[in-house]
Enzyme design. Structure first.
Site, PDB file in Angstrom:
ATOM      1  N   CYS A   1      -2.505  36.593  40.206  1.00  0.00           N
ATOM      2  CA  CYS A   1      -1.771  35.414  40.699  1.00  0.00           C
ATOM      3  C   CYS A   1      -2.059  35.065  42.152  1.00  0.00           C
ATOM      4  O   CYS A   1      -1.507  34.096  42.677  1.00  0.00           O
ATOM      5  CB  CYS A   1      -0.288  35.622  40.482  1.00  0.00           C
ATOM      6  SG  CYS A   1       0.051  36.083  38.781  1.00  0.00           S
TER       7      CYS A   1
ATOM      8  N   HIS B   1       5.843  32.370  47.391  1.00  0.00           N
ATOM      9  CA  HIS B   1       5.319  32.672  46.057  1.00  0.00           C
ATOM     10  C   HIS B   1       6.445  32.417  45.045  1.00  0.00           C
ATOM     11  O   HIS B   1       6.224  31.768  44.037  1.00  0.00           O
ATOM     12  CB  HIS B   1       4.828  34.122  46.012  1.00  0.00           C
ATOM     13  CG  HIS B   1       4.128  34.500  44.749  1.00  0.00           C
ATOM     14  ND1 HIS B   1       3.057  33.785  44.257  1.00  0.00           N
ATOM     15  CD2 HIS B   1       4.359  35.507  43.858  1.00  0.00           C
ATOM     16  CE1 HIS B   1       2.668  34.340  43.121  1.00  0.00           C
ATOM     17  NE2 HIS B   1       3.432  35.374  42.860  1.00  0.00           N
TER      18      HIS B   1
ATOM     19  N   HIS C   1       4.567  28.709  37.028  1.00  0.00           N
ATOM     20  CA  HIS C   1       3.628  29.625  37.683  1.00  0.00           C
ATOM     21  C   HIS C   1       2.247  29.410  37.050  1.00  0.00           C
ATOM     22  O   HIS C   1       2.037  29.766  35.897  1.00  0.00           O
ATOM     23  CB  HIS C   1       4.104  31.065  37.509  1.00  0.00           C
ATOM     24  CG  HIS C   1       3.320  32.046  38.319  1.00  0.00           C
ATOM     25  ND1 HIS C   1       2.230  31.692  39.070  1.00  0.00           N
ATOM     26  CD2 HIS C   1       3.485  33.385  38.502  1.00  0.00           C
ATOM     27  CE1 HIS C   1       1.745  32.770  39.667  1.00  0.00           C
ATOM     28  NE2 HIS C   1       2.496  33.804  39.345  1.00  0.00           N
TER      29      HIS C   1
END
Lengths: 330, 393
Positions: free
Chosen positions: B154, B287, B322
């Site tokens: 990620c 994040h 995400h």
């Protein structure tokens, strides 16, 4: 960049470097699987339980190369893998399909990401520093090596661990149609893990340094002579100084070696994929072998002794990604 | 200095930068019922899908049929290059640094059933590899000097942006297109589901009662150019990449450390490389995935770095979901849009502060913000943590 430690797990018994140089053998199976060492000698059994064989190979080769460099940890971990963790990808995909997306165990998924190997190495050696994984097919290891070069320019005192890892499974062999390729080309599909500890400082054990690296894509119009001369010019080397060329030719009737013979008539041209097989990061095997030839002043399967100062790796992966790596004795 | 001269983005909240900006200004999330992906979880889960089918994307781009990751990559890269007014073959050394976690998986997983059942299937392995999209997109635009793909879960595209900036600083390249792309696929949806970190409703980053993340898909790219090229061509610039940091948490394969070790290091390194003090940062695009573990670890790390003077922050994953390897580049574009609009786009669905840290994100649209320096965080599996700082030119 000085090579202060190196380790190789491959289809050969390459963990024992002396054994390899004396006994290297042709791969005779379409899948040239790695000769794996006794992992529990290197990695704790709790960690080993969850690791696919690619992660085991990677973590172990990293461990041995650090031991050889006499380093407890490093400032950066940079890896390249073309295929990534295919064993766990395959496990999770099969489970997903068979169970129709219900009640799946996360273990294989967790271990399937491409950065698993670099992450596990960071975990084992408590490396909180720079950590990166490149996945550009046949350029994955070259990208990692090039980044190591940049990192050492930016951080002159640093120690960098750089490696290439790819694992094969029977599924991957089928998907790649390895048997057909083996019949046609006589080169097996390979796998392996190779790691190097690199720095700008020589140690007592240092025998070789990386002088330059170049990457490009294959095309039928490539003028190898010009490509090689241009690359060598950047590293202030002439073709007559090259003692050995490790060639990543693939097909039996490959033209690459003929070209190389014309360009460097005085060099020993040695095809390396008969030992490690063809895989995305096979160039990491070639760089390890180049360093070993310099260290031992011997070429596998050749009786005559040679004086080797400079070795050029010329690789091509499946007529797509090509690269040069030059290393010299020091 | 490394300048940003173009941005391109496609995600659940729009197929270009303009649409993205409208959605952000109108606090409109793109997360909803799953329509494009074929999955048994369609009726029970939500995701941030790009609202176009592969056929529509192919038609829109007037291209040959690629897998979804490549199509999304092509779409966003095209917008970025157009905005930067790049003509290829300009004599400048040009690269393409992309990022992906799934690559061609969106296609492979459809063929895999036939493969394991021994039925005929179309050979898919050649497009499976993560780097294939980068090679195809680079070829499409005639970019040849340096092409690579980074895969650090990620945080992948943060590292692509960082590498691009380093390649320019070290004079390896004059300009480079950097970013990432990931298509939503069953592999990742089921992977995250098996980890039990998916919220079946809208995710609530930094909320005390957060229950997990929503997955998304998309792509975003920035065009980075050297000072020399910008001067020579008298180019309009959008921002400067002023700092970056990459560190490893070295704690656990998937979980972040409770002390936020890797995240703290990444942010600190970014500040050092930008030669900035914590007080210089005006906004953090966090994040903020919405999982119990990430948000607490990240908030702890933010406290480690900023002490009592915490900058305004928000997670825009509440709009896009995400997007994994594309997340950092999507959020880089959002950060640049924030600077340009002098606005902070709020964190949606956050009501109650996390008790452990008492940090609370911005929950209303903030105007007239002089965002001179913006920090963007991205963390991933494998302990990979990266932070970027964007500054006004």
């Amino acid at each position: 960049m000085y090579i202060n430690g190196k380790a190789c797990i491959s289809h050969q018994n390459s963990v024992e470097e002396d054994f390899f140089i004396e006994q290297a053998a042709l791969s005779s199976n379409p899948l040239a699987k790695a000769q794996e060492p006794l992992y529990k000698n290197y990695i704790s059994s709790t960690l080993l339980r969850r690791m696919s064989h690619g992660v085991k190979m990677g973590a172990t080769a990293a461990t041995i190369s650090l031991q050889k460099a006499g380093a407890e940890t490093v400032d950066a971990v940079i890896t390249g893998t073309g295929l990534g963790c295919f064993e766990d990808t395959d496990v999770f995909l099969r489970e997903l399909i068979t169970n129709q997306e219900q009640t799946l165990s996360p273990t294989a998924f967790i271990q399937s990401t491409h950065n698993t190997i670099a992450g596990q190495i960071a975990l084992i050696f408590k490396c909180h520093g720079y950590n990166l994984t490149y996945t550009q097919q046949g350029h994955s290891f070259e990208n990692a090596l090039f980044d190591a070069h940049l990192f050492l320019k930016e951080n002159e005192q640093a120690k960098v661990l750089v490696g290439g890892v790819d694992e094969i499974t029977d599924s991957y062999g089928q998907l790649f149609e390895a048997e057909e390729a083996f019949k046609k080309n006589k080169v097996a599909l390979g796998e392996g893990a190779v790691f190097f500890v690199l720095s700008n400082t020589k140690t007592v054990n240092t025998k070789a340094k990386v002088e330059g690296i170049s990457m490009f894509l294959y095309s039928k119009e490539i003028e190898w002579q010009k490509k090689i001369t241009d690359f060598l010019k950047e590293t202030n080397t002439t073709i007559s100084e090259i003692d050995v060329i490790l060639s990543g030719n693939y097909k039996k009737e490959d033209v690459l070696n003929e070209e190389l013979e014309k360009i460097a008539p005085l060099a020993n041209i040695v095809s390396f994929k008969k030992w490690c097989g063809e895989y995305f990061t096979a160039s990491s095997f070639a760089l390890w072998l180049a360093a070993l030839i310099i260290e031992q002043q011997k070429i596998p399967q050749q009786i005559k002794t040679v004086s080797v100062k400079k070795v050029l790796v010329v690789n091509q992966y499946q007529y797509s990604e090509c690269s040069f790596i030059l290393i010299s004795a020091c | 200095m490394v300048f940003v001269t173009g941005i391109g983005i496609v995600s659940a909240i729009g197929k270009n930068a303009n649409e993205t900006l409208s959605s952000l200004k109108e606090l409109r999330t793109g997360i909803g019922a799953i329509k494009q992906l074929h999955t048994v979880h369609k009726s029970t889960m939500v995701a941030g899908e790009v609202k176009l089918s592969n056929e529509e994307l192919t038609c829109f781009l007037k291209t040959k049929s690629y897998d979804r990751t490549t199509l999304l990559s092509l779409m966003a890269a095209q917008e970025a290059l157009q905005q930067a007014n790049i003509k290829t073959n300009s004599g400048h050394k040009t690269g393409f640094v992309s990022a992906s976690s799934v690559g061609g998986m969106c296609r492979s997983e459809k063929e895999y059933q036939n493969f394991i059942e021994g039925k005929p299937y179309t050979r898919f392995i050649d497009t499976h590899y993560t780097g294939v999209h980068a090679q195809e997109v680079a070829k499409h635009f005639g970019i040849t000097d340096y092409v690579t793909t980074i895969s650090t879960a990620c945080s992948s595209s943060a590292n692509a942006i960082m590498l691009g900036a380093r390649l320019i600083k070290n004079k390896i390249l004059d300009r480079v297109v950097v970013g990432g792309a990931d298509a939503l696929c069953c592999f990742t949806l089921n992977g995250f589901n098996s980890l039990m970190i998916l919220d079946k409703e809208w995710c609530k980053p930094f909320d005390h009662n957060r229950r997990g993340l929503n997955l998304g898909e998309g792509a975003a790219y920035l065009v980075l150019e050297s000072e020399e090229v910008v001067m020579q061509e008298n180019k309009k610039t959008l921002a400067v990449i002023s700092g970056y940091g990459n560190a490893n948490d070295a704690y656990h394969q998937t979980a972040s450390s409770p002390q936020g070790v890797g995240a703290t290091r990444a942010m600190q390194q970014a500040l050092v490389s930008a030669k900035l003090q914590p007080k210089d940062i005006r906004y953090i695009n966090a994040h903020g995935t919405g999982t119990a573990n990430n948000d607490l670890s990240e908030a702890t790390a933010i406290k480690n770095v900023f002490g009592e003077s915490i900058p305004k922050f928000s997670s825009t994953k509440s709009y896009t979901g995400h997007t994994l390897a594309a997340a950092a580049s999507i959020e880089a574009v959002v950060s640049i849009l924030s600077m340009k609009e002098k606005s902070i786009f709020p964190n949606l669905n956050c009501i109650e502060p996390m008790q452990e840290t008492n940090l609370f994100p911005e929950t209303t649209l903030q105007h007239n913000q002089e965002l001179t320096h913006v920090l963007s965080n991205s963390f991933g599996f494998g302990g990979n943590c990266s932070s970027l700082i964007f500054s006004k030119k």
